[in-house]
Scaffold this active site. Sequence first.
Site, PDB file in Angstrom:
ATOM      1  N   ASP A  79      -7.183  -0.421  10.439  1.00  0.00           N
ATOM      2  CA  ASP A  79      -6.685  -0.723   9.178  1.00  0.00           C
ATOM      3  C   ASP A  79      -7.882  -0.606   8.516  1.00  0.00           C
ATOM      4  O   ASP A  79      -8.629  -1.368   8.450  1.00  0.00           O
ATOM      5  CB  ASP A  79      -5.893  -1.957   9.196  1.00  0.00           C
ATOM      6  CG  ASP A  79      -5.060  -2.240   7.962  1.00  0.00           C
ATOM      7  OD1 ASP A  79      -5.502  -1.678   6.792  1.00  0.00           O
ATOM      8  OD2 ASP A  79      -4.160  -3.033   8.060  1.00  0.00           O
ATOM      9  N   ARG A 125      -7.745  -0.917   5.049  1.00  0.00           N
ATOM     10  CA  ARG A 125      -7.376  -1.294   3.632  1.00  0.00           C
ATOM     11  C   ARG A 125      -8.319  -2.135   3.230  1.00  0.00           C
ATOM     12  O   ARG A 125      -8.764  -3.091   3.861  1.00  0.00           O
ATOM     13  CB  ARG A 125      -5.833  -1.549   3.528  1.00  0.00           C
ATOM     14  CG  ARG A 125      -5.054  -0.229   3.803  1.00  0.00           C
ATOM     15  CD  ARG A 125      -3.517  -0.869   4.001  1.00  0.00           C
ATOM     16  NE  ARG A 125      -3.333  -1.827   4.963  1.00  0.00           N
ATOM     17  CZ  ARG A 125      -2.089  -2.333   5.198  1.00  0.00           C
ATOM     18  NH1 ARG A 125      -1.191  -1.994   4.562  1.00  0.00           N
ATOM     19  NH2 ARG A 125      -2.110  -3.080   6.397  1.00  0.00           N
ATOM     20  N   SER A 158       0.830  -1.209  -0.015  1.00  0.00           N
ATOM     21  CA  SER A 158       0.048  -0.016   0.182  1.00  0.00           C
ATOM     22  C   SER A 158       0.770   1.240  -0.029  1.00  0.00           C
ATOM     23  O   SER A 158       1.762   1.343   0.770  1.00  0.00           O
ATOM     24  CB  SER A 158      -0.901   0.054   1.468  1.00  0.00           C
ATOM     25  OG  SER A 158      -1.882  -1.184   1.074  1.00  0.00           O
TER      26      SER A 158
END
Length: 311
Positions: A224, A226, A150
């Site tokens: 998180d 993502r 990422s």
Amino acid sequence: MSDLFKSMPLISPVLAPASFPRLDDLEKDEISSNLLEELPKVECIARARIPTTQGPEIFLHLYSNNVDNKEHLAIVFGEDIRSRTLYKQRPDDTQDDRMTRGAYIGKLFPGRKSADLDPKSGKELKFSSNGELILDENTHTSPTIVRIHSECYTGETAWSARCDCGEQFDEAGRLMGLDGHGCIVYLRQEGRGIGLGEKLKAYNLQDLGADTVQANLLLRHPADKRSFSLATSILMDLNLVEVKLLTNNPDKIVAVEGKNKEIKVLERVAMVPLAWQDKEGIESKEVEGYLRTKIEKMGHLLQKPINIGAK
Ligand SMILES: [Zn+2]
């Protein structure tokens, strides 16, 4: 957490949780909700050869998709890893069109006329009647080293020692260069998905005493945020369905495999950047704290204690 930090006003007016949620619960919930029912549709727009300062040539693939308008990338080691959507014949496609978008075999040179036939090696791409690239010996499909990365502007460009992204990225590239095949799926989800502005605020909270996970929670972001479904789609597009995944994060294995196990993770390869293997270790208090949080709160599989030289 320091007392000073406890007395800080929260950033948003939403009521604070009585205590921080248990991180292991939080992680599990997120991963399952981050797995999309239907995989995103991706299309490779362009591919280009990039000679690198490190030696190996890479092929940069740029993708569009139907879930966000960011330009996600695949950094590919190996000329013979080919995108289905890029190579598929399009209506009125000319050989020049195909060379321009990068859908060619072999190497470009001034005056080359055909994308599908490499005049130097004699190798030729074959297509089915509906224009799909036929996967033969000219296209790599065997198990491949893969890293899902990422974007991290601070770690990769601004030399930040607050995280280990830059080092992990370099190490992934080094291993793939040695192997000759590999793919780094480079997702545009800065700061575990919260964006660069929010990440900078989180850094200030860390300077005030929070760790990386607490800082995100205080900003009302999950630890998180993502999603890795785009990576699953991109790997499928590149015909890389059996992978050796470079990661220390067990959640990433589940995430990249997809809900219907579209991708098969044959092996997990531990990420141990060179600087960590060094006897002296890395000299950064910030990185030490960041890694400790990764291990203790986010279930990362790094060996503890890590050999870090910071005092
Ligand atoms: Zn980073």
